[in-house]
Scaffold this active site. Structure first.
Site, PDB file in Angstrom:
ATOM      1  N   TYR A 151       0.544  -1.108  -0.007  1.00 12.90           N
ATOM      2  CA  TYR A 151      -0.260  -0.023  -0.164  1.00 12.90           C
ATOM      3  C   TYR A 151       0.869   1.291  -0.314  1.00 12.90           C
ATOM      4  CZ  TYR A 151      -3.864   3.243   0.922  1.00 12.90           C
ATOM      5  OH  TYR A 151      -5.128   4.559   1.347  1.00 12.90           O
ATOM      6  N   PHE A 197     -13.253   0.381  17.233  1.00 12.25           N
ATOM      7  CA  PHE A 197     -13.031  -0.354  18.561  1.00 12.25           C
ATOM      8  C   PHE A 197     -15.066  -0.027  18.980  1.00 12.25           C
ATOM      9  CE2 PHE A 197      -9.618   2.609  19.791  1.00 12.25           C
ATOM     10  CZ  PHE A 197      -9.039   1.595  20.115  1.00 12.25           C
TER      11      PHE A 197
END
Length: 317
Positions: A151, A197
């Site tokens: 990437y 999260f």
């Protein structure tokens, strides 16, 4: 015979069914433009753009940018590439091919059409930075053979192509370096810290922090980032970039986890795991160029943006 809408453009958005691409399309459609959304749905989803399907100014083409595309447009936004570690590491060879060949094919199209082209680059070009905050003149500290390199180096090589096409062929380019961005339509399993999260908190699972939680990131809300895209694309020809787009507000992973727990009302605990290889310790943009050249800076604070993002994830359940 004069055109009915003199200001209407036909705009190509690659990666248009992805998280950021779909938000960009919303804005372009809202401005009255015609939009061609190109996506192979490797990480994008039809759900992100289905609300436009009945609009005669919207079109979807299933296509892989690793192969040339023949269309007639006035502008190109090149956003096609897996952007989260689990997705781009799933098939690293394909990731770097998408970055490089996708950039080359879209630049070839822009050259033929003599149109302006935008490249969604990334803060990952800075690697694990040795200067803080990061300015556009910094060349980066990148491992060229690591697990994230497909990437990082893919996006760096795409920037090289953009500037070589600009210098050699006069292609009108705009290059944005995107820092951590979040908001509705994030993929729930994209492996990014905000989505991780939130999904863990809503499921009552422990929130996973890699390392001791002292590493920092800067989080920009999607609407703010897209505004930066539009301003950069509309800027003077001399403003090629690269220009940092992100929120300079810096938070530790522990601070982010605590905000998510508070806003979700979750009783989840925080657990720690080893830090992944080549994971940057700090990431914060210097956005002086964006402020001066584009009159842009983010407006949405983290708490406000998290509330909208959490609401989106609740509705997915």
């Amino acid at each position: 015979m004069p055109r009915l809408y003199e200001s209407r453009k036909r705009i190509l958005v690659t990666g248009g069914a992805g998280f950021l691409g779909s938000h960009l399309i919303d804005r372009l459609i809202g401005q009255g433009h015609e939009v061609i959304c190109v996506d192979n749905f490797f990480t994008g989803t039809k759900r992100n753009v289905e609300h436009h399907h009945a609009n005669p100014r919207f079109e979807v083409i299933r296509h892989d940018v690793c192969f040339p595309l023949k269309v007639e447009v006035d502008e190109i936004y090149n956003l096609a590439c897996p952007a989260s570690p689990p997705h781009y590491q799933h098939n690293p060879v394909y990731t770097i091919k998408t970055s490089f060949l996708g950039a080359m094919n879209m630049l070839g199209l822009a050259k033929r059409l003599k149109c302006r082209i935008f490249q969604a680059s990334t803060s990952e070009v800075y690697g694990d930075p040795s200067i803080h905050p990061q300015v556009e003149s910094y060349w980066g500290n990148v491992n060229p053979i690591g697990t994230r390199s497909c990437y990082d180096e893919g996006k760096r090589s795409a920037e090289t192509l953009f500037f070589d096409y600009h210098r050699q062929h006069g292609v009108d380019i705009k290059v944005a370096r995107i820092f951590n961005t979040y908001g509705p339509r994030m993929h729930p399993r994209d492996g990014r810290v905000v989505s991780n999260f939130i999904t863990q908190a809503l499921a009552g699972e422990d929130l996973t922090i890699y390392g001791d939680g002292s590493q920092t990131r800067s989080f920009c809300y999607a609407d703010d980032l897209v505004e930066g895209f539009l301003r950069l694309m509309a800027s003077d020809t001399a403003v090629t970039g690269p220009i940092n787009l992100g929120n300079p507000g810096e938070f530790t992973m522990l601070e982010l986890a605590e905000q998510v727990l508070r806003l979700t009302g979750s009783s989840s605990k925080i657990t720690h795991k080893p830090l992944p290889a080549d994971d940057p310790k700090q990431r914060q943009p210097d956005i002086t160029q964006a402020r001066v050249k584009l009159g842009w800076e983010p407006k949405v604070d983290l708490s406000e943006g998290l509330k909208s993002t959490i609401a989106y994830f609740r509705n997915l359940a």
